[in-house]
Motif scaffolding. Structure first.
Motif, short mmCIF file in Angstrom:
data_model
loop_
_atom_site.label_atom_id
_atom_site.label_comp_id
_atom_site.label_asym_id
_atom_site.label_seq_id
_atom_site.Cartn_x
_atom_site.Cartn_y
_atom_site.Cartn_z
N SER A 19 0.62 -0.99 -0.15
CA SER A 19 -0.08 0.13 -0.09
C SER A 19 0.97 1.24 0.09
CB SER A 19 -0.96 0.00 1.22
OG SER A 19 -1.81 -1.27 1.25
N ILE A 20 0.47 2.21 -0.72
CA ILE A 20 1.13 3.70 -0.65
C ILE A 20 0.15 4.52 -0.61
CG2 ILE A 20 2.57 5.20 -2.16
CD1 ILE A 20 3.66 2.98 -3.70
N ILE A 21 0.26 5.47 0.57
CA ILE A 21 -0.61 6.24 0.85
C ILE A 21 0.17 7.72 0.94
CG2 ILE A 21 -1.96 7.39 2.82
CD1 ILE A 21 -2.12 4.53 3.85
N SER A 30 8.24 23.31 7.98
CA SER A 30 8.04 22.34 8.82
C SER A 30 9.09 21.13 8.89
CB SER A 30 6.67 21.62 8.44
OG SER A 30 5.63 22.20 8.65
N ASP A 31 9.51 20.75 9.86
CA ASP A 31 11.01 19.86 9.88
C ASP A 31 10.64 18.29 10.59
OD1 ASP A 31 12.65 21.76 12.40
OD2 ASP A 31 10.85 20.85 12.36
N TYR A 32 9.50 18.22 10.97
CA TYR A 32 9.45 16.79 11.31
C TYR A 32 7.71 16.45 11.19
CZ TYR A 32 8.59 13.61 15.26
OH TYR A 32 8.30 12.31 15.80
N PHE A 33 7.97 15.15 10.58
CA PHE A 33 6.74 14.63 10.07
C PHE A 33 6.29 13.22 10.59
CE2 PHE A 33 6.38 17.90 6.71
CZ PHE A 33 7.87 18.21 6.78
N GLN A 60 9.14 -1.55 10.55
CA GLN A 60 8.80 -2.74 10.76
C GLN A 60 7.58 -2.90 9.70
OE1 GLN A 60 7.33 -4.86 13.79
NE2 GLN A 60 7.66 -7.12 12.93
N ARG A 61 7.74 -3.31 8.35
CA ARG A 61 6.76 -3.29 7.24
C ARG A 61 6.25 -1.90 6.90
NH1 ARG A 61 1.75 -5.07 6.84
NH2 ARG A 61 1.17 -4.85 8.86
N VAL A 62 6.80 -0.73 7.28
CA VAL A 62 6.67 0.38 6.60
C VAL A 62 7.74 1.20 6.38
CG1 VAL A 62 4.22 0.48 8.22
CG2 VAL A 62 6.41 1.46 9.17
N THR A 63 7.45 2.08 5.53
CA THR A 63 8.69 3.06 5.03
C THR A 63 7.98 4.21 4.60
OG1 THR A 63 9.73 1.17 3.85
CG2 THR A 63 10.24 3.53 3.18
N VAL A 64 8.69 5.36 5.29
CA VAL A 64 8.06 6.61 4.93
C VAL A 64 9.08 7.48 4.02
CG1 VAL A 64 9.21 7.48 7.16
CG2 VAL A 64 7.29 8.98 5.82
N LEU A 65 8.61 7.98 3.13
CA LEU A 65 9.54 8.78 2.06
C LEU A 65 9.13 10.28 2.27
CD1 LEU A 65 9.32 6.50 -1.07
CD2 LEU A 65 11.21 6.77 0.51
N LYS A 71 7.07 19.06 -1.34
CA LYS A 71 6.40 19.09 -0.15
C LYS A 71 5.48 17.88 0.12
CE LYS A 71 5.53 23.34 -0.36
NZ LYS A 71 5.02 24.83 -0.15
N HIS A 72 6.09 16.69 -0.24
CA HIS A 72 5.20 15.45 -0.31
C HIS A 72 5.67 14.37 0.44
CE1 HIS A 72 3.78 11.55 -2.18
NE2 HIS A 72 2.60 12.11 -2.44
N LEU A 73 4.82 13.78 1.06
CA LEU A 73 5.09 12.59 2.12
C LEU A 73 4.49 11.37 1.74
CD1 LEU A 73 6.72 12.91 4.94
CD2 LEU A 73 4.70 13.05 5.91
#
Lengths: 110, 112
Positions: A19-21, A30-33, A60-65, A71-73
């Motif tokens: 899944s990609i959200i 902003s410097d922390y997400f 664990q099983r998750v990755t944040v980009l 300005k995209h997360l």
């Protein structure tokens, strides 16, 4: 923000797929997400966070980009399971405040 | 370990009645504290935050107010509830700015 009044979009994913959200933020300072998971009737739970000096972080099983240029997360969940069914919110820290973005409802297809 | 307590879990109040929701944090000192509201099927709206005793910042002008009479106690109040005050109210805390917030289980308020 204006997103709090909008109905939540839904992402439907086959069990076992990734899944990609996605989330867009507005404040370039902003410097922390943070990504949160909210199950029905409960408070949001912390999943993973990232600071602006990084562009990727894995759990664990998750990755944040994080793409600061646009300005995209994004939150990637590997091998999605039925227990991943929930609403997912991104949030950004602006000084002492934590502002939530538009949530996405993740629906798992059997 | 740190815990956050929020009560009551559900509340039904008539229009025009007062409101008091309480939130307490255990196991830490001088936390940042937050009140959010979430309408059904919607996102989280930041209402108030506090960085210390007696220090309250309001994000949205409305008939709600917040107070922090003790270091780990955060109270959300209203003198006269409106129908539009219905929603899911969430209290949260964080260690300091730019760290993750931990949420309570929420209070579902229905104004009738």
């Amino acid at each position: 923000g204006e997103s709090v009044g909008l109905h939540l979009p839904t992402l439907s994913v086959q069990e076992g797929d990734n899944s990609i959200i996605n989330c867009a933020y507005s404040n370039s300072a902003s410097d922390y997400f943070i990504w949160y998971k909210q199950e029905s009737g409960k408070g949001p739970q912390f999943i993973i966070d990232i600071r602006s000096n990084m562009d990727k972080r894995q759990g664990q099983r998750v990755t944040v980009l994080l793409n600061k240029t646009v300005k995209h997360l994004s939150l990637q969940i590997a091998a999605t399971q039925p227990g991943d069914s929930a609403v997912y919110f991104c949030a950004e820290a602006r000084g002492d405040k934590i502002i939530f973005g538009k949530g996405t409802r993740l629906h798992i297809l059997p | 370990s740190q815990t956050i307590h929020q009560w009551p879990a559900t509340l039904v109040q008539p229009v025009g009645s007062p409101l008091s929701l309480e939130c307490t944090v255990e196991g830490t000192s001088n936390p940042n504290l937050y009140w959010y509201r979430q309408a059904a099927g919607r996102g989280l709206q930041l209402l108030f935050y506090s960085v210390g005793i007696g220090q309250i910042s309001s994000e949205v002008p409305q008939n709600l107010s917040a107070s922090r009479p003790q270091d780990r106690q955060f109270i959300l109040s209203s003198k006269k509830l409106l129908l539009s005050d219905s929603g899911f109210y969430l209290c949260a805390w964080s260690y300091q700015p730019n760290t993750e917030a931990f949420f309570g289980q929420g209070t579902r308020l229905t104004v009738v």
